[in-house]
Design an enzyme around this catalytic site. Structure first.
Site, PDB file in Angstrom:
ATOM      1  CG  LEU A 105      11.272  -9.590   1.719  1.00 31.82           C
ATOM      2  CD1 LEU A 105      11.769 -10.454   1.969  1.00 31.82           C
ATOM      3  CD2 LEU A 105       9.650  -9.887   1.581  1.00 31.82           C
ATOM      4  N   GLY A 123       6.753  -6.161   0.470  1.00 29.52           N
ATOM      5  CA  GLY A 123       5.714  -6.256   1.233  1.00 29.52           C
ATOM      6  C   GLY A 123       7.233  -6.626   2.287  1.00 29.52           C
ATOM      7  CB  SER A 124       5.575  -7.253   6.151  1.00 28.97           C
ATOM      8  OG  SER A 124       5.069  -8.735   5.758  1.00 28.97           O
ATOM      9  CD  GLU A 173      10.341  -1.847   7.701  1.00 29.13           C
ATOM     10  OE1 GLU A 173       9.505  -2.756   7.427  1.00 29.13           O
ATOM     11  OE2 GLU A 173      11.079  -1.201   6.467  1.00 29.13           O
ATOM     12  CB  CYS A 204      10.845  -1.031   1.853  1.00 26.28           C
ATOM     13  SG  CYS A 204      11.473  -0.063   0.376  1.00 26.28           S
ATOM     14  N   PRO A 223      -2.668  -6.317  -5.891  1.00 26.66           N
ATOM     15  CG  PRO A 223      -4.416  -4.336  -6.767  1.00 26.66           C
ATOM     16  CD  PRO A 223      -4.053  -5.645  -7.054  1.00 26.66           C
ATOM     17  CB  ALA A 224      -2.132  -2.797  -0.534  1.00 24.78           C
ATOM     18  CB  SER A 225      -7.394  -5.244   0.808  1.00 25.12           C
ATOM     19  OG  SER A 225      -6.878  -6.301   0.074  1.00 25.12           O
ATOM     20  CD1 TRP A 255       0.017  -1.588   3.302  1.00 24.58           C
ATOM     21  CD2 TRP A 255      -0.079   0.705   3.161  1.00 24.58           C
ATOM     22  NE1 TRP A 255       0.256  -1.496   4.499  1.00 24.58           N
ATOM     23  CE2 TRP A 255       0.842   0.226   4.942  1.00 24.58           C
ATOM     24  CE3 TRP A 255       0.696   2.096   2.851  1.00 24.58           C
ATOM     25  CZ2 TRP A 255       1.948   0.560   4.955  1.00 24.58           C
ATOM     26  CZ3 TRP A 255       2.037   2.651   4.135  1.00 24.58           C
ATOM     27  CH2 TRP A 255       2.172   1.839   5.407  1.00 24.58           C
ATOM     28  CG  ASN A 256       5.290   0.873   1.196  1.00 22.02           C
ATOM     29  OD1 ASN A 256       4.696   0.251  -0.013  1.00 22.02           O
ATOM     30  ND2 ASN A 256       5.966   1.423   1.127  1.00 22.02           N
TER      31      ASN A 256
HETATM   32  N1  LIG Z   1       9.361  -3.655   1.666  1.00 22.68           N
HETATM   33  C1  LIG Z   1       8.573  -2.504   1.083  1.00 22.68           C
HETATM   34  O1  LIG Z   1       8.727  -2.019   0.163  1.00 22.68           O
HETATM   35  C2  LIG Z   1       7.557  -2.603   2.159  1.00 22.68           C
HETATM   36  C3  LIG Z   1       7.977  -3.080   3.706  1.00 22.68           C
HETATM   37  N2  LIG Z   1       6.457  -3.421   4.422  1.00 22.68           N
HETATM   38  C4  LIG Z   1       6.724  -3.641   5.978  1.00 22.68           C
HETATM   39  O2  LIG Z   1       5.382  -4.176   6.367  1.00 22.68           O
HETATM   40  C5  LIG Z   1       5.249  -3.844   7.189  1.00 22.68           C
HETATM   41  C6  LIG Z   1       3.391  -4.527   7.057  1.00 22.68           C
HETATM   42  O3  LIG Z   1       2.812  -3.662   5.633  1.00 22.68           O
HETATM   43  P1  LIG Z   1       1.635  -4.096   5.203  1.00 22.68           P
HETATM   44  O4  LIG Z   1       1.555  -3.549   3.881  1.00 22.68           O
HETATM   45  O5  LIG Z   1       0.900  -5.085   5.605  1.00 22.68           O
HETATM   46  O6  LIG Z   1       2.010  -5.687   4.127  1.00 22.68           O
HETATM   47  P2  LIG Z   1       1.999  -6.459   4.113  1.00 22.68           P
HETATM   48  O7  LIG Z   1       3.722  -8.066   3.732  1.00 22.68           O
HETATM   49  O8  LIG Z   1       1.127  -7.388   5.135  1.00 22.68           O
HETATM   50  O9  LIG Z   1       1.521  -6.942   2.405  1.00 22.68           O
HETATM   51  C7  LIG Z   1       1.591  -6.621   1.198  1.00 22.68           C
HETATM   52  C8  LIG Z   1       1.252  -7.328   0.213  1.00 22.68           C
HETATM   53  O10 LIG Z   1       1.012  -8.579   0.301  1.00 22.68           O
HETATM   54  C9  LIG Z   1      -0.006  -9.203   1.219  1.00 22.68           C
HETATM   55  N3  LIG Z   1      -0.703 -10.526   1.586  1.00 22.68           N
HETATM   56  C10 LIG Z   1      -0.677 -10.030   3.125  1.00 22.68           C
HETATM   57  N4  LIG Z   1      -0.432 -11.710   3.010  1.00 22.68           N
HETATM   58  C11 LIG Z   1      -0.610 -12.466   2.415  1.00 22.68           C
HETATM   59  C12 LIG Z   1      -0.438 -14.126   1.949  1.00 22.68           C
HETATM   60  N5  LIG Z   1      -0.505 -14.583   3.086  1.00 22.68           N
HETATM   61  N6  LIG Z   1      -0.626 -13.980   1.313  1.00 22.68           N
HETATM   62  C13 LIG Z   1      -0.786 -13.319  -0.333  1.00 22.68           C
HETATM   63  N7  LIG Z   1      -0.853 -12.079  -0.060  1.00 22.68           N
HETATM   64  C14 LIG Z   1      -0.570 -11.651   1.017  1.00 22.68           C
HETATM   65  C15 LIG Z   1      -1.194  -7.829   0.925  1.00 22.68           C
HETATM   66  O11 LIG Z   1      -2.468  -7.693   0.836  1.00 22.68           O
HETATM   67  P3  LIG Z   1      -4.026  -7.313   1.746  1.00 22.68           P
HETATM   68  O12 LIG Z   1      -3.896  -5.596   1.370  1.00 22.68           O
HETATM   69  O13 LIG Z   1      -4.964  -7.994   0.561  1.00 22.68           O
HETATM   70  O14 LIG Z   1      -3.341  -7.301   2.959  1.00 22.68           O
HETATM   71  C16 LIG Z   1      -0.899  -6.763  -0.022  1.00 22.68           C
HETATM   72  O15 LIG Z   1      -0.808  -6.907  -0.990  1.00 22.68           O
HETATM   73  C17 LIG Z   1       5.488  -2.970   7.177  1.00 22.68           C
HETATM   74  O16 LIG Z   1       4.922  -2.634   8.516  1.00 22.68           O
HETATM   75  C18 LIG Z   1       6.813  -2.866   6.969  1.00 22.68           C
HETATM   76  O17 LIG Z   1       7.251  -3.029   7.392  1.00 22.68           O
HETATM   77  C19 LIG Z   1       5.017  -2.682   3.836  1.00 22.68           C
HETATM   78  C20 LIG Z   1       5.216  -2.276   2.253  1.00 22.68           C
HETATM   79  C21 LIG Z   1       6.439  -2.152   1.928  1.00 22.68           C
HETATM   80  O1  LIG Z   2       8.314  -0.100  -0.749  1.00 23.96           O
HETATM   81  C1  LIG Z   2       9.225   0.819  -1.026  1.00 23.96           C
HETATM   82  O2  LIG Z   2       9.371   1.833   0.546  1.00 23.96           O
HETATM   83  C2  LIG Z   2       9.685   1.624  -2.216  1.00 23.96           C
HETATM   84  O3  LIG Z   2      10.406   0.449  -1.910  1.00 23.96           O
HETATM   85  C3  LIG Z   2      10.337   2.801  -1.654  1.00 23.96           C
HETATM   86  S1  LIG Z   2      10.472   3.386  -2.929  1.00 23.96           S
HETATM   87  O4  LIG Z   2      11.041   2.805  -3.867  1.00 23.96           O
HETATM   88  O5  LIG Z   2      10.444   4.752  -3.920  1.00 23.96           O
HETATM   89  O6  LIG Z   2      11.927   4.530  -2.619  1.00 23.96           O
END
Ligand SMILES: NC(=O)C1=CN([C@@H]2O[C@H](COP(=O)(O)OP(=O)(O)OC[C@H]3O[C@@H](n4cnc5c(N)ncnc54)[C@H](OP(=O)(O)O)[C@@H]3O)[C@@H](O)[C@H]2O)C=CC1
Ligand SMILES: O=C(O)[C@H](O)CS(=O)(=O)O
Length: 484
Positions: A257, A234-235, A387, A290, A182-184, A157-158
């Site tokens: 991640l 994502g996470s 984080e 991230c 995409p993120a919900s 979502w970010n």
């Molecule tokens: N590295 C990066 O760029 C990012 C890191 N983060 C980290 O993740 C933490 C949580 O953020 P959050 O957005 O909740 O990240 P999540 O990892 O929970 O979600 C990211 C994506 O993965 C999907 N997802 C979640 N669980 C599953 C699953 N079991 N199977 C398939 N897809 C899944 C989510 O769908 P849905 O939205 O439907 O839950 C969303 O589209 C943040 O606090 C941060 O620390 C978050 C965003 C970006």
């Molecule tokens: O998931 C993120 O936080 C992004 O990858 C950061 S950036 O690409 O906009 O720096």
């Protein structure tokens, strides 16, 4: 309703095989504004049957798309780029409404997202292979680059636009088709990008955008043998799970991640420049990035001067609705994000941290939070290892270079790191010794379409953007011609 010039960009159905569809069971997910909780739209809560149909459609489209020349793929990608930029304002309004960031940042993200489409429109024509000098006179050695096949993408979502095009553009350039979830919390930007791809002339089924249950959709995407590639941002926790779910079908993986970026200010740094870099690294997207500075290390001789300058800059930030003119800090994505920032602040203060500014929820209420600076940070505090993903800047003090490099590297994450110094020898020493995938040297902003984005350790696998980004969607096929 959102103030759009082109209301057609606000899509409330999912995209499968060139058709805009509701969920089979008619169920929906609501999309709310983080700024005030207002309902913006409803999108389909798609499940496993719809996901299987999307994969089938992607496979059929990819069988034709892989036969297109790189030049033909480039033409469509360029058209998509031009449509994204022509609709930058509307896309930014949609993005700010569902994610919360200030409109100026959202416009910047749309341009950043478009830059990947522009970049890979060019890279599509450069899927070079190799001819290697044969070790035997009667043989010739050739290496072809071929698309991996159907690619699945799951995005956060970010950055609701850039995280999508950073995956979709190289996939299409390489000759792959994509099924995107995409993120919900931020599906509308993804659906708008899908609509613009259609307007650009993308074949039906090449780009499918599914909204709905992450678990249900993810299970089908990771289990299907037709899906040969999974790209996830994502996470780390979810990335680990998706990696395990993908193991039975040996998928090619890209994982972007979590991070825990150190930001180091040496005593010889230009302090004003270092403050500027810390502000953009820490407070872009209200710290929900991230690659943001999660730990700020300042050498003792300049610690208090840097702290005072940083606090002055932080106190100049304007917290407000992203659509309000002048806002420079929007709300956090949700209450869970606020709770995490509060947990890190309470922990730090209980362990000897010194609050310099902020520290609590903003008077605007909801998920607005005061940008915060805490001094006297220590390794015992939660944010040293976790984080924060919010507008909290912890200041650690250090004495010498070996001490700070050890501290900076004391993390299971290794995505980004930053430092400010005007000493060239020190710059090379620190840059080479930091354990991360990306290093900002006298800058706090490293993200663009040309640099290879990605991390090491538990921050992920692979690289996005850059001349390396298409490799994530290509396989190398070795041809050995004998009997010549
Ligand atoms: N590295 C990066 O760029 C990012 C890191 N983060 C980290 O993740 C933490 C949580 O953020 P959050 O957005 O909740 O990240 P999540 O990892 O929970 O979600 C990211 C994506 O993965 C999907 N997802 C979640 N669980 C599953 C699953 N079991 N199977 C398939 N897809 C899944 C989510 O769908 P849905 O939205 O439907 O839950 C969303 O589209 C943040 O606090 C941060 O620390 C978050 C965003 C970006
Ligand atoms: O998931 C993120 O936080 C992004 O990858 C950061 S950036 O690409 O906009 O720096």
């Amino acid at each position: 309703m959102l103030p759009l010039h082109n209301p057609a960009l606000l899509r409330q159905q999912a995209l499968i095989n060139g058709q805009w569809l509701d969920a089979d069971d008619g169920q929906h997910l609501a999309v709310h504004k983080p700024a005030n909780g207002e309902l913006i739209a409803r999108v389909p809560a798609m499940g496993q049957a719809e996901t299987r149909r999307a994969i089938t459609a992607a496979a059929a489209a990819q069988a034709q798309w892989k036969l297109q020349t790189g030049k033909a793929r480039s033409v469509l990608l360029r058209r998509w780029y031009e449509l994204i930029m022509a609709n930058q304002q509307d896309l930014a309004v949609i993005l700010t409404s569902e994610q919360g960031k200030p409109l100026s940042e959202a416009r910047g993200e749309i341009a950043y997202a478009a830059s990947f489409v522009d970049w890979f429109a060019d890279e599509a024509k450069r899927g070079y292979g190799d001819v290697a000098p044969s070790p035997q006179a009667d043989k010739r050695i050739v290496v072809l680059k071929q698309p991996v096949g159907v690619a699945a993408a799951i995005t956060p979502w970010n950055f609701p636009a850039a995280m999508i095009t950073r995956k979709a553009a190289p996939a299409f350039a390489a000759g792959c088709a994509m099924v995107l979830k995409p993120a919900s919390q931020t599906p509308l930007t993804a659906l708008a990008l899908g609509w613009l791809a259609e307007q650009a002339g993308f074949p039906a089924g090449l780009f499918n955008v599914l909204t709905g249950s992450a678990t249900l959709i993810g299970e089908v995407l990771t289990a299907s043998p037709l899906v040969r590639k999974l790209s996830f941002t994502g996470s780390t926790e979810v990335g680990r799970q998706l990696m395990a779910q993908s193991a039975p079908t040996i998928k090619k993986l890209s994982l972007e991640l979590g991070g825990n970026a150190p930001f180091i200010v040496f005593e010889d740094a230009d302090l004003d420049a270092a403050v500027e870099g810390a502000m953009v690294s820490k407070f872009r997207n209200a710290g929900q990035t991230c690659v943001c500075a999660n730990r700020i290390y300042v050498q003792r001789a300049v610690y208090e001067r840097f702290a005072a300058k940083l606090v002055a800059a932080v106190q100049a930030l304007q917290v407000g609705d992203g659509m309000a003119p002048g806002s420079t800090q929007g709300p956090l994505i949700d209450a869970r994000a606020v709770a995490k920032v509060e947990e890190h602040i309470a922990d730090a203060l209980a362990k000897g941290g010194r609050l310099l500014c902020g520290g609590q929820r903003h008077a605007l209420g909801g998920s607005f939070f005061e940008p915060t600076v805490i001094a006297d940070a220590s390794p015992a505090m939660l944010f040293a290892r976790e984080e924060t993903f919010g507008p909290l800047a912890p200041l650690f003090c250090f004495d010498d270079i070996d001490e700070v490099i050890r501290a900076a590297n004391d993390s299971e994450f290794g995505l980004a790191g930053y430092f400010y110094s005007r000493d060239l020898a020190r710059a090379w020493q620190v840059a080479e010794q930091l354990e991360c995938g990306m290093v900002g040297i006298n800058t706090g902003l490293i993200s663009n379409e040309v640099g290879p984005f990605g991390g090491i350790k538990q921050s992920g696998l692979g690289r996005e953007g850059s001349r390396y980004g298409m490799d994530e969607y290509l396989e190398s096929k070795y041809l050995c011609f004998g009997g010549l």
